[in-house]
Enzyme design. Structure first.
Site, PDB file in Angstrom:
ATOM      1  N   SER A   1      76.221  37.490  21.691  1.00 26.10           N
ATOM      2  CA  SER A   1      75.922  36.183  21.105  1.00 26.10           C
ATOM      3  C   SER A   1      77.159  35.299  21.236  1.00 26.10           C
ATOM      4  O   SER A   1      77.638  35.084  22.347  1.00 26.10           O
ATOM      5  CB  SER A   1      75.479  36.341  19.647  1.00 26.10           C
ATOM      6  OG  SER A   1      75.063  35.102  19.122  1.00 26.10           O
TER       7      SER A   1
ATOM      8  N   HIS B   1      72.156  35.441  23.319  1.00 32.32           N
ATOM      9  CA  HIS B   1      71.539  34.413  22.483  1.00 32.32           C
ATOM     10  C   HIS B   1      71.870  33.038  23.042  1.00 32.32           C
ATOM     11  O   HIS B   1      73.006  32.577  22.955  1.00 32.32           O
ATOM     12  CB  HIS B   1      72.045  34.521  21.044  1.00 32.32           C
ATOM     13  CG  HIS B   1      71.643  35.796  20.361  1.00 32.32           C
ATOM     14  ND1 HIS B   1      72.266  36.254  19.229  1.00 32.32           N
ATOM     15  CD2 HIS B   1      70.687  36.708  20.661  1.00 32.32           C
ATOM     16  CE1 HIS B   1      71.697  37.394  18.844  1.00 32.32           C
ATOM     17  NE2 HIS B   1      70.750  37.689  19.708  1.00 32.32           N
TER      18      HIS B   1
ATOM     19  N   ASP C   1      72.208  41.619  14.934  1.00 32.03           N
ATOM     20  CA  ASP C   1      71.189  41.924  15.940  1.00 32.03           C
ATOM     21  C   ASP C   1      71.671  43.054  16.847  1.00 32.03           C
ATOM     22  O   ASP C   1      72.804  43.034  17.330  1.00 32.03           O
ATOM     23  CB  ASP C   1      70.890  40.669  16.777  1.00 32.03           C
ATOM     24  CG  ASP C   1      69.734  40.868  17.738  1.00 32.03           C
ATOM     25  OD1 ASP C   1      68.876  41.724  17.454  1.00 32.03           O
ATOM     26  OD2 ASP C   1      69.691  40.156  18.758  1.00 32.03           O
TER      27      ASP C   1
END
Length: 370
Positions: free
Chosen positions: A184, A212, A308
């Site tokens: 991310s 992401h 995540d």
């Protein structure tokens, strides 16, 4: 409110911010939002890159919000000079995203910028959009708090680096044939570094990446990876048969998983609900890989905020696969990899500059880590 809970936990000292944008309206809005948040001290504003550079050198701010499009020295040109002048300043890009700016933003993120916020393309949209304001404050807050904090691991999982990172060899029962990467904030630069270091050994495996990113970014990111590492990279379509020697990038705003159809392993691209507030989500890819690949998979979790990938990493480990987590010192934000370490799902915790070489050695049958 999510912004305050997620972004502003941490040291009480107000973080210093410089805002660089050619629009006086934008500068005023950003300064007002940061003042109202109560956690930041806007020390200066700039309308062009040269002024931004001067302010970076004078104030050494914690964060500099950098517009891509400015008169004279624009954001991409100013970025490396700002980082040389104030190497501990974190850069948050702000831009109205089109095809050109998306490419420029990705280039900046591979050269040191931490993240990007997409500005609405109208003054009214920027002024009235609560979503944009929340995203701006959330990203800036997390970046401002991203410096490694001592004692973030509970004593029972403190890592001993005396003899170097953990060795992967005892934890890998078969040669991995699939590399699964989740990342991310700070991820574009980290993913590029790992893939470049693996080099031509990428031709021997199938690589799937969940980064992401919003939709415009992922297609450009795939193009950038193709030219950067010399291996085909693209967004897959749903049902596409997975091929060795190819890098598959999760399309922005859509989940990327793995399925078995008509006897073949294929990409499963879907518009399912967000997982861990993310779509695409690393957990979706890892859970599918645990189900369909087992020990043939190798998971890698790089820098990023949040958690995540933690549940999916646990599923991979139970299926016999190994999972590498990027270490705290080399991570922009040690949220995702740190969560995996705390959950005891990491087979190894490794600095970014050693990950690619370790995977390459694994694929070539040598000692994976020193």
């Amino acid at each position: 409110m999510i912004v305050q809970r997620s972004a502003f936990s941490g040291p009480a000292r107000h973080k210093t911010v410089v805002i660089a944008d050619d629009s006086a309206v934008v500068r005023g809005l950003f300064a007002r939002w940061l003042g109202e948040a109560g956690q930041f001290n806007v020390v200066a504003v700039a309308g062009d890159g040269e002024t931004a550079l001067a302010h970076a050198g004078r104030f050494k701010p914690d964060v500099l919000v950098l517009d891509l499009d400015m008169p004279g020295v624009d954001g991409p040109s100013a970025l490396p000079r700002i980082l040389r002048e104030s190497p501990h300043t974190s850069i948050l890009l702000a831009a109205t995203l089109n095809e050109r700016n998306t490419r420029l933003a990705l280039e900046c993120m591979t050269k040191g910028a931490m993240d990007v916020v997409s500005k609405p393309d109208s003054r009214a949209g920027m002024t009235l959009s609560l979503d944009f304001r929340s995203e701006f404050l959330l990203k800036l807050g997390n970046i401002a708090q991203s410096a490694p904090q001592p004692g973030t691991l509970p004593p029972e999982v403190e890592l001993d680096w005396t003899h170097g990172p953990a060795n992967l060899r005892p934890l890998v029962w078969s040669m991995p044939r699939y590399l699964l990467i989740g990342a991310s904030t700070g991820g574009p630069r980290a993913v590029a570094r790992v893939l470049f270091d693996i080099g031509d050994a990428l031709a021997e495996i199938t690589t799937l990446v969940v980064q992401h990113m919003p939709p415009l970014f992922t297609a450009s990111f795939a193009e950038q990876m193709t030219s950067h590492v010399g291996v085909p990279a693209r967004e897959p379509f749903d049902g596409e048969r997975l091929a060795r020697g190819t890098i598959y990038i999760a399309p922005g705003g859509r989940h990327l998983g793995i399925d078995r159809r008509l006897g073949h392993l294929v990409a499963a691209v879907s518009d399912g609900p967000p997982v861990n507030f993310c779509r695409p989500a690393v957990d979706v890819l890892f859970a599918d890989a645990a189900r369909h690949l087992g020990a043939a998979a190798l998971g890698l979790v790089l820098t990023g905020m949040g958690s995540d990938g933690t549940d999916g990493a646990g599923a991979l480990r139970r299926a016999g696969a190994a999972v590498i987590a990027q270490d705290e010192q080399s991570s922009t934000i040690w949220g995702m990899p740190g969560s995996i370490v705390r959950a005891r799902h990491a087979s190894a915790v490794t600095p970014l500059d050693e990950i690619g070489g370790a995977i390459r050695a694994l694929l070539r049958g040598g000692a994976p880590l020193a």
